[in-house]
Design a protein around this motif. Sequence first.
Motif, PDB file in Angstrom:
ATOM      1  N   ASP A  65     -37.451 -14.208 -64.765  1.00  0.00           N
ATOM      2  CA  ASP A  65     -38.410 -14.324 -63.665  1.00  0.00           C
ATOM      3  C   ASP A  65     -39.808 -13.901 -64.109  1.00  0.00           C
ATOM      4  O   ASP A  65     -40.808 -14.519 -63.721  1.00  0.00           O
ATOM      5  CB  ASP A  65     -37.963 -13.466 -62.476  1.00  0.00           C
ATOM      6  N   VAL A  66     -39.870 -12.853 -64.924  1.00  0.00           N
ATOM      7  CA  VAL A  66     -41.165 -12.380 -65.426  1.00  0.00           C
ATOM      8  C   VAL A  66     -41.792 -13.439 -66.322  1.00  0.00           C
ATOM      9  O   VAL A  66     -43.001 -13.731 -66.226  1.00  0.00           O
ATOM     10  CB  VAL A  66     -41.009 -11.050 -66.186  1.00  0.00           C
ATOM     11  N   VAL A  67     -40.981 -14.048 -67.206  1.00  0.00           N
ATOM     12  CA  VAL A  67     -41.494 -15.107 -68.076  1.00  0.00           C
ATOM     13  C   VAL A  67     -42.078 -16.250 -67.252  1.00  0.00           C
ATOM     14  O   VAL A  67     -43.181 -16.746 -67.520  1.00  0.00           O
ATOM     15  CB  VAL A  67     -40.386 -15.643 -69.006  1.00  0.00           C
ATOM     16  N   LEU A  68     -41.357 -16.667 -66.233  1.00  0.00           N
ATOM     17  CA  LEU A  68     -41.781 -17.816 -65.435  1.00  0.00           C
ATOM     18  C   LEU A  68     -42.987 -17.496 -64.560  1.00  0.00           C
ATOM     19  O   LEU A  68     -43.695 -18.413 -64.131  1.00  0.00           O
ATOM     20  CB  LEU A  68     -40.615 -18.295 -64.561  1.00  0.00           C
ATOM     21  N   ALA A  69     -43.235 -16.213 -64.312  1.00  0.00           N
ATOM     22  CA  ALA A  69     -44.348 -15.833 -63.439  1.00  0.00           C
ATOM     23  C   ALA A  69     -45.573 -15.352 -64.205  1.00  0.00           C
ATOM     24  O   ALA A  69     -46.641 -15.178 -63.616  1.00  0.00           O
ATOM     25  CB  ALA A  69     -43.899 -14.737 -62.477  1.00  0.00           C
ATOM     26  N   THR A  70     -45.440 -15.150 -65.512  1.00  0.00           N
ATOM     27  CA  THR A  70     -46.540 -14.588 -66.297  1.00  0.00           C
ATOM     28  C   THR A  70     -47.481 -15.683 -66.799  1.00  0.00           C
ATOM     29  O   THR A  70     -47.029 -16.649 -67.426  1.00  0.00           O
ATOM     30  CB  THR A  70     -45.995 -13.808 -67.506  1.00  0.00           C
ATOM     31  N   PRO A  71     -48.774 -15.558 -66.543  1.00  0.00           N
ATOM     32  CA  PRO A  71     -49.725 -16.556 -67.046  1.00  0.00           C
ATOM     33  C   PRO A  71     -49.988 -16.368 -68.542  1.00  0.00           C
ATOM     34  O   PRO A  71     -49.857 -15.259 -69.071  1.00  0.00           O
ATOM     35  CB  PRO A  71     -50.987 -16.275 -66.233  1.00  0.00           C
ATOM     36  N   CYS A  72     -50.343 -17.438 -69.209  1.00  0.00           N
ATOM     37  CA  CYS A  72     -50.705 -17.379 -70.630  1.00  0.00           C
ATOM     38  C   CYS A  72     -52.211 -17.124 -70.755  1.00  0.00           C
ATOM     39  O   CYS A  72     -53.006 -17.699 -70.016  1.00  0.00           O
ATOM     40  CB  CYS A  72     -50.350 -18.686 -71.322  1.00  0.00           C
ATOM     41  N   ALA A  73     -52.577 -16.278 -71.722  1.00  0.00           N
ATOM     42  CA  ALA A  73     -53.989 -15.957 -71.920  1.00  0.00           C
ATOM     43  C   ALA A  73     -54.573 -16.605 -73.162  1.00  0.00           C
ATOM     44  O   ALA A  73     -55.783 -16.567 -73.368  1.00  0.00           O
ATOM     45  CB  ALA A  73     -54.163 -14.439 -71.998  1.00  0.00           C
ATOM     46  N   THR A  74     -53.723 -17.195 -74.000  1.00  0.00           N
ATOM     47  CA  THR A  74     -54.183 -17.817 -75.246  1.00  0.00           C
ATOM     48  C   THR A  74     -53.402 -19.104 -75.499  1.00  0.00           C
ATOM     49  O   THR A  74     -52.315 -19.295 -74.949  1.00  0.00           O
ATOM     50  CB  THR A  74     -53.971 -16.879 -76.449  1.00  0.00           C
ATOM     51  N   ARG A  75     -53.955 -19.962 -76.361  1.00  0.00           N
ATOM     52  CA  ARG A  75     -53.232 -21.173 -76.732  1.00  0.00           C
ATOM     53  C   ARG A  75     -51.970 -20.827 -77.522  1.00  0.00           C
ATOM     54  O   ARG A  75     -50.954 -21.507 -77.409  1.00  0.00           O
ATOM     55  CB  ARG A  75     -54.135 -22.104 -77.550  1.00  0.00           C
ATOM     56  N   ALA A  76     -52.041 -19.760 -78.308  1.00  0.00           N
ATOM     57  CA  ALA A  76     -50.839 -19.325 -79.031  1.00  0.00           C
ATOM     58  C   ALA A  76     -49.749 -18.908 -78.049  1.00  0.00           C
ATOM     59  O   ALA A  76     -48.563 -19.167 -78.271  1.00  0.00           O
ATOM     60  CB  ALA A  76     -51.184 -18.163 -79.961  1.00  0.00           C
ATOM     61  N   GLY A  77     -50.160 -18.277 -76.965  1.00  0.00           N
ATOM     62  CA  GLY A  77     -49.195 -17.896 -75.944  1.00  0.00           C
ATOM     63  C   GLY A  77     -48.567 -19.101 -75.280  1.00  0.00           C
ATOM     64  O   GLY A  77     -47.368 -19.118 -74.981  1.00  0.00           O
ATOM     65  N   VAL A  78     -49.383 -20.132 -75.031  1.00  0.00           N
ATOM     66  CA  VAL A  78     -48.872 -21.380 -74.452  1.00  0.00           C
ATOM     67  C   VAL A  78     -47.826 -21.989 -75.376  1.00  0.00           C
ATOM     68  O   VAL A  78     -46.741 -22.394 -74.931  1.00  0.00           O
ATOM     69  CB  VAL A  78     -50.018 -22.379 -74.203  1.00  0.00           C
ATOM     70  N   ALA A  79     -48.148 -22.063 -76.661  1.00  0.00           N
ATOM     71  CA  ALA A  79     -47.215 -22.651 -77.626  1.00  0.00           C
ATOM     72  C   ALA A  79     -45.924 -21.848 -77.690  1.00  0.00           C
ATOM     73  O   ALA A  79     -44.816 -22.411 -77.751  1.00  0.00           O
ATOM     74  CB  ALA A  79     -47.868 -22.720 -79.005  1.00  0.00           C
ATOM     75  N   ALA A  80     -46.040 -20.512 -77.668  1.00  0.00           N
ATOM     76  CA  ALA A  80     -44.852 -19.658 -77.721  1.00  0.00           C
ATOM     77  C   ALA A  80     -43.997 -19.841 -76.475  1.00  0.00           C
ATOM     78  O   ALA A  80     -42.765 -19.860 -76.553  1.00  0.00           O
ATOM     79  CB  ALA A  80     -45.276 -18.193 -77.863  1.00  0.00           C
ATOM     80  N   LEU A  81     -44.651 -20.002 -75.329  1.00  0.00           N
ATOM     81  CA  LEU A  81     -43.904 -20.187 -74.082  1.00  0.00           C
ATOM     82  C   LEU A  81     -43.141 -21.509 -74.091  1.00  0.00           C
ATOM     83  O   LEU A  81     -41.959 -21.556 -73.720  1.00  0.00           O
ATOM     84  CB  LEU A  81     -44.858 -20.148 -72.887  1.00  0.00           C
ATOM     85  N   VAL A  82     -43.796 -22.574 -74.518  1.00  0.00           N
ATOM     86  CA  VAL A  82     -43.130 -23.876 -74.579  1.00  0.00           C
ATOM     87  C   VAL A  82     -41.939 -23.817 -75.533  1.00  0.00           C
ATOM     88  O   VAL A  82     -40.843 -24.294 -75.218  1.00  0.00           O
ATOM     89  CB  VAL A  82     -44.118 -24.976 -75.016  1.00  0.00           C
ATOM     90  N   GLU A  83     -42.151 -23.212 -76.681  1.00  0.00           N
ATOM     91  CA  GLU A  83     -41.069 -23.082 -77.669  1.00  0.00           C
ATOM     92  C   GLU A  83     -39.896 -22.298 -77.090  1.00  0.00           C
ATOM     93  O   GLU A  83     -38.732 -22.695 -77.225  1.00  0.00           O
ATOM     94  CB  GLU A  83     -41.598 -22.381 -78.915  1.00  0.00           C
ATOM     95  N   HIS A  84     -40.212 -21.193 -76.444  1.00  0.00           N
ATOM     96  CA  HIS A  84     -39.162 -20.329 -75.904  1.00  0.00           C
ATOM     97  C   HIS A  84     -38.402 -21.017 -74.771  1.00  0.00           C
ATOM     98  O   HIS A  84     -37.165 -20.978 -74.747  1.00  0.00           O
ATOM     99  CB  HIS A  84     -39.785 -19.026 -75.390  1.00  0.00           C
ATOM    100  N   LEU A  85     -39.109 -21.644 -73.845  1.00  0.00           N
ATOM    101  CA  LEU A  85     -38.439 -22.295 -72.723  1.00  0.00           C
ATOM    102  C   LEU A  85     -37.609 -23.482 -73.171  1.00  0.00           C
ATOM    103  O   LEU A  85     -36.515 -23.720 -72.654  1.00  0.00           O
ATOM    104  CB  LEU A  85     -39.474 -22.726 -71.675  1.00  0.00           C
TER     105      LEU A  85
END
Length: 206
Positions: free
Chosen positions: A42-62
């Motif tokens: 739930d925390v992952v799905l609710a947490t905003p990304c602050a960097t493009r690296a974070g976006v890439a990590a989120l996509v990879e993880h999900l």
Amino acid sequence: MIVRDPILAAIAQHRQTWDTFQIAPEGDDSLNACCEMADALDVVLATPCATRAGVAALVEHLRWWLVEEAEFADDYQPSYGRAEARIAEIVMLMGVPRAVRVEADPIYAALDAANTAEMAHTLACETLDEDNDASARRCNAAADYAHQAWRALDRTPPATLGGLRALACHYVRLGESMAESAFLHIARSLEGCDPALGLFSLGRPA
């Protein structure tokens, strides 16, 4: 200025709780681990990304999680659908090609194998009947299997930032019992990582 992206910590926590759930004994331990894993998702799905690296990590993880839990998609609803929707939104907003395939990181399979083998070894020791040859053989075989799985893990370097975080969380969970080998494994992984991953860019003097 270095931007700390909160999504990275959220991803690491979810991966850690997922790993813990996989090896939790049946009963209250498993139930508690499941609840912690659900909260972390739930925390992952609710947490905003602050960097493009974070976006890439989120996509990879999900994407990894969606594949890993596809068999149990119905049980994870509505979170499973929320994860799919979040990837779709990122693809739409960031222009990430939907068809891009995220290469599987071998460290995840090595971690899963080591944890599973260790759990089997623990169970074999707990049920050992020293007066029973078959029981002793099972325990010895489980010990050998666990040893080989840990050796395989030690020889496997992570291929992604998510994999490196999962490896670090794994060793943190083990604590001092494997501190020396844990440090050496992570150090070797850092030495061999691709500079394109950006692991050495944060905090490097200009």
